[in-house]
Design a protein around this motif. Structure first.
Motif, PDB file in Angstrom:
ATOM      1  N   MET A   1      58.608  70.297  15.124  1.00 21.96           N
ATOM      2  CA  MET A   1      59.635  71.142  15.715  1.00 21.96           C
ATOM      3  C   MET A   1      59.103  71.765  17.009  1.00 21.96           C
ATOM      4  SD  MET A   1      61.527  74.422  13.949  1.00 21.96           S
ATOM      5  CE  MET A   1      62.700  75.396  14.852  1.00 21.96           C
ATOM      6  N   HIS A   3      58.886  74.660  19.815  1.00 24.95           N
ATOM      7  CA  HIS A   3      59.067  76.111  19.840  1.00 24.95           C
ATOM      8  C   HIS A   3      59.138  76.586  21.276  1.00 24.95           C
ATOM      9  CE1 HIS A   3      58.276  76.498  15.514  1.00 24.95           C
ATOM     10  NE2 HIS A   3      57.365  75.578  15.700  1.00 24.95           N
ATOM     11  N   ARG A 100      53.341  79.593  14.588  1.00 26.73           N
ATOM     12  CA  ARG A 100      54.744  79.205  14.673  1.00 26.73           C
ATOM     13  C   ARG A 100      55.035  77.920  13.909  1.00 26.73           C
ATOM     14  NH1 ARG A 100      52.963  81.109  19.579  1.00 26.73           N
ATOM     15  NH2 ARG A 100      53.998  82.957  20.339  1.00 26.73           N
ATOM     16  N   GLU A 101      54.184  77.538  12.995  1.00 30.14           N
ATOM     17  CA  GLU A 101      54.407  76.340  12.197  1.00 30.14           C
ATOM     18  C   GLU A 101      55.356  76.645  11.052  1.00 30.14           C
ATOM     19  OE1 GLU A 101      53.756  72.321  11.952  1.00 30.14           O
ATOM     20  OE2 GLU A 101      52.617  73.656  13.259  1.00 30.14           O
ATOM     21  N   ASP A 102      56.340  75.773  10.852  1.00 36.08           N
ATOM     22  CA  ASP A 102      57.286  75.963   9.757  1.00 36.08           C
ATOM     23  C   ASP A 102      56.606  75.604   8.440  1.00 36.08           C
ATOM     24  OD1 ASP A 102      59.362  76.724  11.442  1.00 36.08           O
ATOM     25  OD2 ASP A 102      59.926  74.642  11.827  1.00 36.08           O
ATOM     26  N   HIS A 106      56.650  68.258   3.897  1.00 32.30           N
ATOM     27  CA  HIS A 106      57.531  67.224   4.409  1.00 32.30           C
ATOM     28  C   HIS A 106      57.842  66.212   3.301  1.00 32.30           C
ATOM     29  CE1 HIS A 106      58.967  63.848   6.854  1.00 32.30           C
ATOM     30  NE2 HIS A 106      59.184  64.738   7.814  1.00 32.30           N
ATOM     31  N   ALA A 122      51.910  74.537   5.289  1.00 28.92           N
ATOM     32  CA  ALA A 122      52.728  73.505   5.928  1.00 28.92           C
ATOM     33  C   ALA A 122      52.004  72.168   5.822  1.00 28.92           C
ATOM     34  CB  ALA A 122      52.996  73.848   7.388  1.00 28.92           C
TER      35      ALA A 122
END
Length: 345
Positions: A1, A3, A100-102, A106, A122
């Motif tokens: 993603m 950012h 900022r890692e979601d 996965h 994550a």
């Protein structure tokens, strides 16, 4: 993603750095650049006097610098006694990846049922987390990584894409492992019977302390019996080879292409320049700096700067010196005989 780039006011930056501020604290900035390249929404820094010539013409919104240079700064100033250290902190404030890692796993990742995952972990696509693995809070495992069985990774650590951590490895908190590095592969251990080689099983592990960083495509081998141990805050550049049972003391730094043979011990606060080679079973005491391309074949017991590599020169001169190098032993013997004769002996 993807950012968005963070935006901060100069007042916010000054507070985060503990820096003095001269200028408009409400001015918003969105990045960091050099004095020469910075635009009106970026902060520049001056940490080396060689770049003083670029200060008068900078277009930066503000410059991070030593208080001694504030009077000649044409724009707002963020003043610190150690501006380079401030630059390091400032670079992290504008890092688009930092914090900022979601979180989440996965769908294309493979995670063993008995793996223990902390809060906010994550795990990227095609990553494999094997049985018995423990991941601390906030750990990031990038795409294509493999974390071997019974390995433990401390909180806040990040594995970039395609990192391999073998079984039974201990990784501390806030460790950064860059793409392609391999932690815990077998050490180079073989016994020869006169006709061929017989593999020696490598039964030890690897322990990485807190705040270690390992560059891309570097290898740290597991111990033959005991562990290979990398102390806290050790920084390892790309394409470095650390053999089995090596120990490196806290706060040391190794530049690219360093090679350390088995069972050598490097002390605390040591610095090894690019291409340095250390033979096996040596002891390097605390506070040693070894300059680039040096080969170390004996232990070092006194702090200081050591060198063995020779600088480049024209080929013709190098060829003459190489011939003379081969003659040094004969020259020394002849000199000894002359000195002995001069003393009447």
């Amino acid at each position: 993603m993807t950012h968005d780039t963070p935006s901060l006011t100069l007042a916010e930056i000054a507070a985060r750095l503990g820096a003095g501020l001269q200028g408009d604290g409400e001015r918003l900035v969105r990045g960091l650049a050099t004095l020469r390249d910075a635009g009106p929404d970026q902060v520049a820094f001056l940490a080396n006097r060689a770049y003083l010539k670029d200060l008068p013409g900078t277009r930066a919104a503000a410059v991070l610098l030593h208080p001694d240079h504030a009077e000649t700064c044409p724009t707002a100033c963020l003043t610190l006694d150690n501006p380079y250290l401030g630059y390091a902190e400032l670079s992290r404030l504008f890092d688009p990846l930092a914090g900022r890692e979601d979180a989440g796993i996965h769908p294309a990742a493979v995670v063993a049922d008995d793996a223990r995952l902390g809060e906010g972990v994550a795990i990227g696509p095609q990553a494999v987390i094997e049985s018995g693995v423990e991941l601390g809070d906030g750990v990031v495992v990038g795409p294509g990584c493999v974390v071997g069985a019974d390995t433990r990774i401390g909180e806040g650590s990040r594995l970039h894409a395609n990192v391999t951590v073998y079984h039974g490895v201990v990784v501390g908190a806030r460790v950064i492992l860059h793409s392609g590095c391999v932690i815990g592969a077998d050490g180079f251990g073989f016994a020869h019977d006169g006709a061929g080689w017989h593999k020696i099983a490598q039964l030890g592990g690897v322990v990485l302390g807190d705040d270690v960083e390992v560059g891309s495509c570097s290898s740290i081998d597991r111990g033959a019996l005991g562990d290979t141990v990398i102390g806290e805050d050790v920084k390892i550049d790309s394409q470095v080879q650390i053999a089995h049972n090596v120990q490196i003391g806290a706060h040391s730094a190794l530049a690219g292409c360093v090679g350390i043979a088995g069972s050598t011990r490097v002390g605390r606060h040591c610095m090894l320049g690019g291409g340095v080679g250390l033979s096996g079973h040596l002891t390097i005491c605390d506070g040693v700096q070894i300059t680039g391309m040096s080969l170390v074949t004996n232990s070092i017991h006194e702090p200081g700067v050591y060198s063995s590599g020779t600088g480049a020169m024209e080929n013709a001169q190098w060829r003459r010196n190489a011939v003379r190098f081969k003659q040094l032993d004969d020259i020394a013997r002849r000199l000894h005989r002359l000195e002995k004769a001069g003393r009447g002996g």
